[in-house]
Design an enzyme around this catalytic site. Structure first.
Site, PDB file in Angstrom:
ATOM      1  N   CYS A 198      43.779  54.086  36.748  1.00  0.00           N
ATOM      2  CA  CYS A 198      43.225  52.766  37.068  1.00  0.00           C
ATOM      3  C   CYS A 198      41.720  52.898  37.191  1.00  0.00           C
ATOM      4  O   CYS A 198      41.222  53.556  38.125  1.00  0.00           O
ATOM      5  CB  CYS A 198      43.824  52.208  38.355  1.00  0.00           C
ATOM      6  SG  CYS A 198      43.184  50.560  38.779  1.00  0.00           S
ATOM      7  N   GLY A 199      40.989  52.297  36.264  1.00  0.00           N
ATOM      8  CA  GLY A 199      39.537  52.402  36.270  1.00  0.00           C
ATOM      9  C   GLY A 199      38.885  51.705  37.443  1.00  0.00           C
ATOM     10  O   GLY A 199      37.963  52.241  38.073  1.00  0.00           O
TER      11      GLY A 199
ATOM     12  N   GLY B 247      40.377  48.973  33.678  1.00  0.00           N
ATOM     13  CA  GLY B 247      39.689  50.116  33.105  1.00  0.00           C
ATOM     14  C   GLY B 247      40.432  50.773  31.963  1.00  0.00           C
ATOM     15  O   GLY B 247      39.866  51.029  30.888  1.00  0.00           O
ATOM     16  N   SER B 248      41.723  51.057  32.167  1.00  0.00           N
ATOM     17  CA  SER B 248      42.496  51.694  31.101  1.00  0.00           C
ATOM     18  C   SER B 248      42.723  50.720  29.948  1.00  0.00           C
ATOM     19  O   SER B 248      42.703  51.109  28.766  1.00  0.00           O
ATOM     20  CB  SER B 248      43.825  52.225  31.638  1.00  0.00           C
ATOM     21  OG  SER B 248      44.534  51.221  32.349  1.00  0.00           O
TER      22      SER B 248
END
Length: 320
Positions: free
Chosen positions: A87-88, A241-242
């Protein structure tokens, strides 16, 4: 039992960092400690992500001991219906937490923080001025296109063509016109249902541990907005993010985004964006791959001390 947390958001995505009260996490290496969490203290994920203390779109950051000499810290990403591979937004929030609480050495104008997480090592660079954390950028694990133009037959009988991309997690990318809808908040419920269906069919057909589905449009506008659903009906509020890594990777390998070229990727839910840049071509497991940089900022929303009374019939939490 009590659990202490510091809460943040990044791009509107709610994040909760566990700071105290965790049971002992056993294991001689990162993998063993991760397995111990999954098998023995999964109740922590449920208690903090499920109602009445959390909700479906909450992500909880669980710090664990790292086993890499280069790492400053290690983390697991907990969500309501799964453990997220990466998780970004949570990583950006975790970096702010580490810096503000003196858990890493901070240097101006930018501090390097290395995080170990399930996909591997993620290197982060955070602005640090006069004791305050600003923007954080991170270089994710090598990302690549797993498959192109994979046909799926959904439960409705509709055939869609998807692209499966790895960016720390596997996502299916499907275009809005195939679902006969346009990406908008007004179609929130419909898009969530479509995305859940695509994810499930992609899992069945590919046998990959899919994290979710991205509903995208075909434009190359800057900024570009998408709708991302992780796990089961977990709608990402922020840029993801991903998910942004997967979209940028797909654009890069299609010649629509060059090394060093930046673009704004965001969520249709909040219209908040991250700056996304391919920074290095590489290879992984025989795949041509690319390192994607994501830059955004975390904002603190509060502190919690969560209590769990033994006679509470909903002490374990619930998920509608």
């Amino acid at each position: 039992m009590k659990l202490e947390t510091v809460d943040y958001h990044c791009g509107g995505s709610p994040m909760r960092v566990i700071t105290g009260g965790l049971p002992e996490i056993r294991g001689s290496c990162f993998k063993e400690r991760m397995e111990f969490v999954h098998q023995n203290i999964d109740f922590v994920r449920k208690q903090l992500c499920w109602e009445p203390r959390g909700y479906r779109s909450m992500t909880v950051v669980m710090p664990i001991q790292h086993d890499q000499s280069l790492a400053d810290a290690a983390v697991l990403y907990c969500a309501a219906t799964m453990y997220l591979p990466f998780c970004g937004e949570a990583s950006i929030c975790f970096v702010r937490y580490l810096m503000e609480h003196g858990l890493v050495k901070c240097t101006e104008p930018e501090t390097k923080v290395v995080i170990q997480c399930p996909p591997g090592i993620v290197t982060c660079y955070a602005e640090w001025t006069n004791g305050k954390v600003g923007n954080v950028r991170f270089h994710g694990v090598p990302a690549y296109v797993h498959s192109i133009d994979t046909d799926l037959i959904l439960s409705t009988g509709v055939k869609v063509r998807t692209n499966i991309v790895y960016g720390g997690a596997y996502y299916a990318i499907v275009y809005e016109d195939q679902l006969q809808l346009d990406i908008s908040k007004e179609k929130y419920t419909t898009m969530t249902s479509w995305a859940d269906d695509v994810t499930q069919k992609a899992i069945e057909q590919s046998q990959l541990p899919m994290c979710g589905t991205i509903i995208n449009d075909r434009s190359l506008k800057d900024p570009t907005f998408r709708f991302v659903v992780c796990g089961e009906s977990m709608v990402n509020r922020g840029f993801c993010g991903s998910g942004s890594t997967c979209c940028a990777t797909f654009d890069y390998f299609n010649g629509n985004l060059k090394l060093g070229e930046s673009r704004q990727y965001g969520s249709i839910v909040t219209k908040q964006c991250a700056t996304v840049t391919p920074v290095k071509a590489t290879k992984i497991d025989g795949h041509d791959a690319v390192i994607i940089e994501i830059k955004s900022r975390a904002y603190r929303t509060g502190n919690h001390v969560f209590e769990f009374e033994s006679d509470d019939p909903l002490v374990a939490g619930f998920l509608p």
